[in-house]
Design an enzyme around this catalytic site. Structure first.
Site, PDB file in Angstrom:
ATOM      1  N   ASP A 204       0.701  -0.926  -0.117  1.00 33.24           N
ATOM      2  CA  ASP A 204       0.275  -0.064   0.098  1.00 33.24           C
ATOM      3  C   ASP A 204       0.774   0.903  -0.586  1.00 33.24           C
ATOM      4  OD1 ASP A 204      -1.680   1.685   0.823  1.00 33.24           O
ATOM      5  OD2 ASP A 204      -2.850   1.352   1.967  1.00 33.24           O
ATOM      6  N   LYS A 230      -3.897  11.884  -1.149  1.00 29.48           N
ATOM      7  CA  LYS A 230      -2.867  12.757  -0.234  1.00 29.48           C
ATOM      8  C   LYS A 230      -1.869  13.607  -1.152  1.00 29.48           C
ATOM      9  CE  LYS A 230      -3.890   8.626   2.748  1.00 29.48           C
ATOM     10  NZ  LYS A 230      -4.041   9.512   3.466  1.00 29.48           N
TER      11      LYS A 230
HETATM   12  C1  PLP Z   1      -2.138   3.448   4.029  1.00 35.29           C
HETATM   13  C2  PLP Z   1      -3.891   3.766   4.001  1.00 35.29           C
HETATM   14  N1  PLP Z   1      -4.671   2.883   2.683  1.00 35.29           N
HETATM   15  C3  PLP Z   1      -5.762   3.393   2.179  1.00 35.29           C
HETATM   16  C4  PLP Z   1      -6.372   4.548   2.972  1.00 35.29           C
HETATM   17  C5  PLP Z   1      -7.988   4.242   2.630  1.00 35.29           C
HETATM   18  O1  PLP Z   1      -7.948   5.054   1.104  1.00 35.29           O
HETATM   19  P1  PLP Z   1      -9.765   4.928   0.533  1.00 35.29           P
HETATM   20  O2  PLP Z   1     -10.543   6.330   0.936  1.00 35.29           O
HETATM   21  O3  PLP Z   1      -9.343   5.137  -0.574  1.00 35.29           O
HETATM   22  O4  PLP Z   1     -10.105   3.396   0.516  1.00 35.29           O
HETATM   23  C6  PLP Z   1      -5.732   5.659   3.790  1.00 35.29           C
HETATM   24  C7  PLP Z   1      -6.484   6.554   4.215  1.00 35.29           C
HETATM   25  O5  PLP Z   1      -5.687   7.271   4.593  1.00 35.29           O
HETATM   26  C8  PLP Z   1      -4.789   4.995   4.082  1.00 35.29           C
HETATM   27  O6  PLP Z   1      -3.139   5.791   5.518  1.00 35.29           O
END
Ligand code: PLP
Length: 419
Positions: A204, A230
Site C-alpha cells: 500500500d 494525498k
Molecule cells: C495507508 C492507507 N491505506 C488506505 C487508505 C484509505 O484509502 P481509501 O479511502 O481510498 O479506501 C488510507 C487513508 O488514509 C491510508 O492511509
C-alpha cells in the site's frame, strides 16, 4: 543527500527564510490554492488543490460533459484517462508504462489485488500483515478471510514480519510508509525475502506516492495500491491506483469481475472475459470528473525528481523535530516517528496525552495538522507547497499552545467526527 541543520540558528526565523530563498521548489507553492495566513500541514491526508484544477474541471464540465454529453468519453479521451494517469505516475513509483490504472478507492483496489494474489498462490492459506497496519487494510483482509474461510489473516508486529514469512504465506500485505508513525518498511528486503519463501507481495503506497522514491520494478513487487488524494493532490475521494507487475498481469484475476475490466465492454456479452493487461483491474465506469481533477495533481510532478522532493521534505521534517525536541519545557511531548529522515516518510508525528485538543487549538490558530487516536498529532510536509517558515511558525505555535495550556478548554477537548 543528507543536509545538515545549523543548530545555532534553529530558533531564528531568518534561517528558515534563507532556506526558502534557496529552495528550488519554492515557486511551485503559487500553483496551489492556499488560504492566506493559514499553514496547511495535512497534505498527507488531503493534498491541496492545484489552481489549474479549477479551470480544468470547469472546461471539462462545460465543453465536455455539457457540450458533448456522452460523446465526451471519446472526443475528450476520458475513457483512456485511467491509463494515461497511471503512466504519468509510473516513474514516481518505479513502475513501467502499462502497469498502473486509476480506479475505485484504495480499499476496493486492495480487495482486488489481494483476491488475485490468493488465487494465484492458492495452495497457501495465510495472508500476512502488520499488526497496526492502516485499519482499512486490516478490515479488507479480514473481509476476504470471512468469505474464503480456508484463509487465515496473520498480523504480527513490524519487527517480526521477516521471521513470520513461512512457507504457508500466500501473500504479504504491507503499507510502505506507516500512516501514524511515518516509518518506512524496507521494501526491497521484505519483497525479496517473501519471494524466496514463495509468497506474493502487495504494498500500500498511500503515503509514498508523490512523497518519497519507490522502486516497484527494481524490487520485483507483484501488486501495489495507493491513494490519489494525498500527495498526488487529486481531491477528496480521488480515484486510487492499482499496480500489477507486467509478468503476472495475464494470470491475475480480480474478484470484482466487472464490465470495464472486460475484454470488450461494449460487446455486452453475458460471459466475463478479462481484458488484456492492467485494464482488467478496472471495475465500473471510470470517475471522469475525479480523474480530470487528479490529472492536475499528477501533472505537477512531470519532469521533477522525486528524490529531490523527498530531500526537501526530509529537511523540513528534521527541522520540525529538532526544534520541538530542543525546546526546554517540552517534557510531555514525545517523538512519534523515526528521528532519522532516511527511515521516515513525508510527515512527522508527536505524541502527547492531549494531542487531540492541541491539534484543535492549532487549527483555531490556522495551523492545520491532524490527530490519530489515541495520542498522535501528525504534520505532513509535501515539498511542493510547504515552506521552511511554515515549520518555524508551526513549531513556535505548538510550543506556545502546550506551554500556555491553550488547548485546555472545552472548545478544543470536545471530539468532532472527522479528525
Ligand atoms: C495507508 C492507507 N491505506 C488506505 C487508505 C484509505 O484509502 P481509501 O479511502 O481510498 O479506501 C488510507 C487513508 O488514509 C491510508 O492511509
Amino acid at each position: 543527500v543528507r543536509i545538515l541543520i545549523d543548530q545555532t540558528r534553529i530558533d531564528d526565523r531568518s534561517y528558515y527564510e534563507d532556506l526558502d530563498s534557496e529552495d528550488e521548489f519554492a515557486a511551485f507553492r503559487d500553483r496551489y490554492v492556499t488560504v492566506p495566513g493559514e499553514i496547511y500541514l495535512d497534505g498527507n491526508s488531503l493534498g491541496l488543490p492545484p489552481k489549474s484544477t479549477l479551470t480544468h474541471l470547469d472546461s471539462n464540465v462545460r465543453d465536455g460533459w455539457g457540450s458533448r454529453g456522452i460523446r465526451a468519453w471519446m472526443e475528450c479521451d476520458w475513457i483512456n484517462l485511467p491509463f494515461k494517469l497511471g503512466d504519468t505516475v509510473a516513474p514516481l513509483i518505479g513502475a513501467s508504462a502499462g502497469e498502473i490504472v486509476f480506479a475505485d478507492s484504495t480499499s476496493v483496489n486492495l480487495f482486488k489485488v489481494v483476491s488475485a494474489a490468493v488465487q494465484l498462490n492458492d495452495s497457501r492459506k495465510v495472508i500476512l500483515t502488520e499488526n497496526g497496519n492502516f485499519p482499512t487494510d486490516e478490515y479488507v483482509l479480514q473481509g476476504i478471510s470471512e468469505f474464503r474461510d480456508d484463509l487465515e489473516v496473520r498480523a504480527v508486529s513490524r519487527d517480526n514480519i521477516a521471521e513470520a514469512l513461512k512457507d504457508d504465506v500466500s501473500v504479504l500485505v504491507l503499507t510502505h510508509v506507516h500512516y501514524k508513525t511515518g516509518e518506512i518498511f524496507d521494501m526491497e528486503h521484505l519483497t525479496k525475502t517473501a519471494h524466496k519463501q514463495g509468497s506474493l507481495v502487495v504494498w500500500d503506497l498511500s503515503h509514498s506516492a508523490g512523497a518519497i522514491p519507490v522502486a516497484l520494478n527494481d524490487c520485483g513487487v507483484d501488486f501495489a495500491v495507493g491513494c490519489g488524494y494525498k500527495y498526488l493532490c487529486g481531491g477528496p475521494g480521488a480515484p486510487a491506483f492499482i499496480y500489477v507487475r507486467q509478468e503476472i498481469q495475464s494470470k491475475a484475476l480480480p474478484a470484482i469481475a466487472a464490465w470495464m475490466g472486460h475484454k470488450a465492454p461494449f460487446a455486452f456479452d453475458s460471459l466475463y472475459e478479462p481484458a488484456e493487461g492492467i485494464a482488467r483491474f478496472q471495475s465500473g465506469t471510470p470517475p471522469a470528473l475525479g480523474l480530470i481533477a487528479l490529472q492536475n495533481g499528477v501533472e505537477m510532478f512531470r519532469n521533477l525528481k522525486i528524490e529531490a522532493l523527498a530531500n526537501k521534505s526530509r529537511l523540513l521534517g528534521d527541522l520540525f523535530i529538532e526544534r520541538l525536541l530542543a525546546a526546554p519545557k517540552m517534557a510531555k511531548i514525545h517523538l512519534g516517528c523515526p528521528r532519522d529522515s532516511k527511515s521516515r516518510g513525508c510527515q512527522v508525528s508527536f505524541e502527547h496525552e492531549n494531542s487531540y485538543a492541541i491539534v484543535r487549538a492549532l487549527i483555531k490558530r490556522g495551523i492545520v495538522g491532524d490527530f490519530r487516536a489515541p495520542y498522535t498529532m501528525r504534520f505532513g510536509l509535501p515539498a511542493l507547497y510547504t515552506r521552511f517558515v511554515d515549520v518555524f511558525d508551526a513549531t513556535t505555535a505548538i510550543l506556545d499552545v502546550i506551554n500556555t495550556r491553550e488547548w485546555d478548554s472545552p472548545e478544543f477537548t470536545k471530539q468532532v467526527a472527522v479528525t
